[in-house]
Design a protein around this motif. Sequence first.
Motif, PDB file in Angstrom:
ATOM      1  N   ASN A 119      44.068  34.293  38.029  1.00 15.37           N
ATOM      2  CA  ASN A 119      44.214  35.613  38.950  1.00 15.37           C
ATOM      3  C   ASN A 119      44.202  36.944  38.171  1.00 15.37           C
ATOM      4  N   TYR A 145      37.639  33.049  38.387  1.00 19.19           N
ATOM      5  CA  TYR A 145      37.787  34.456  38.142  1.00 19.19           C
ATOM      6  C   TYR A 145      36.937  35.486  39.180  1.00 19.19           C
ATOM      7  N   SER A 146      37.699  36.573  39.540  1.00 20.39           N
ATOM      8  CA  SER A 146      37.257  37.241  40.689  1.00 20.39           C
ATOM      9  C   SER A 146      36.000  37.987  40.260  1.00 20.39           C
ATOM     10  N   GLU A 149      33.144  34.958  41.049  1.00 24.10           N
ATOM     11  CA  GLU A 149      33.249  34.075  42.195  1.00 24.10           C
ATOM     12  C   GLU A 149      31.771  33.805  42.738  1.00 24.10           C
ATOM     13  N   THR A 186      44.752  31.599  40.916  1.00 22.44           N
ATOM     14  CA  THR A 186      44.356  32.021  42.061  1.00 22.44           C
ATOM     15  C   THR A 186      44.859  30.949  43.151  1.00 22.44           C
TER      16      THR A 186
END
Length: 330
Positions: A119, A145-146, A149, A186
């Motif tokens: 996150n 990881y954002s 994605e 996350t």
Amino acid sequence: MPSENVLTAKYGVSRQTVRKAISNLINEGFVYAVQGSGTYCSDASRFKKDSKDIAVVMTYLSDYIFPKVISGIDSVLSENGYSIVLKNTNNSRTREIKCLEELIEKNIDGIIIEPSKSNVFCKHKYLYDKLDSYGIPYIFIQGAYSVMEDKPHVIMNDEKGTYLLTEHLINLGHRNILGVFKSDDTQGQNRHKGYAKALAKAGITYDPENVIWFYTEDRAVHPYTTLQKMIKSGKKVDAIVAYNDQIAFHLIKAIRELGLKVPEDISITGYDNSQTASNTDITLTTIAHPQQELGKIAAEALLKMIRGEEVDKTIVIEPKLIVGNSCKSM
């Protein structure tokens, strides 16, 4: 690399053909040109592929989730003639970077990786970009990881999982429900979303004071001490949704030390349906985590990627509620 003249003479081709070949190698990342100096082999030129080695990078080797996940991965890879190169980050970004740097120096065919503190913004994406440039496929498990994605990942539907747990407590008549979640991955964030969503649907006002957040580094102490402080202060607590089974048992210990009982005084849920969920007098109400199946799915997807086949970017495993004796009706 030898000069264009040397390559022309050695292979008996035109200089134009040599230049075109070098240009193709530069475009594919195998060589690079330095103005006024010459052409050099890049790191990518060392990768021969077909080493039959797959790296598996996990956050914790001692975690109760790990053995079954690795068992699932190994059952698929060994059947297909692959060996596992095992790495452990201890959920540390620094160690993940070191692991990736070491793996980039090795001749491996692919990587299955559980991201560390998923996150938190990923500042080492350049290492994953390097894997992409070398043509080394990788797949994330249990989070992503954002900023990545769009990369293949296998995850649990954690939001739905804690929704089911919180809904179960609400159906038993509980209204003062605490949530205890891990903030730096996350999974924790999504489990918190499910908790909040279930409260909202039942018309129960969400209170941030009813949520205990903890980090990787303080997971063994902070939830335990914070819960005890809340109870001692007179805060009304009749149920708790814990981040996982391990945290749930830390909280049960904290409750019992204050002379209270589970579930007579406080109901509690876990998550993962680990071996610890049923090896004491308390059998946790929890969410089934098909660890072995998750490992198999990740390994099968990675093998497809190695073969150049398309895979789904997000593979989601649906949760299943397991009812134990850790909760009671109000």
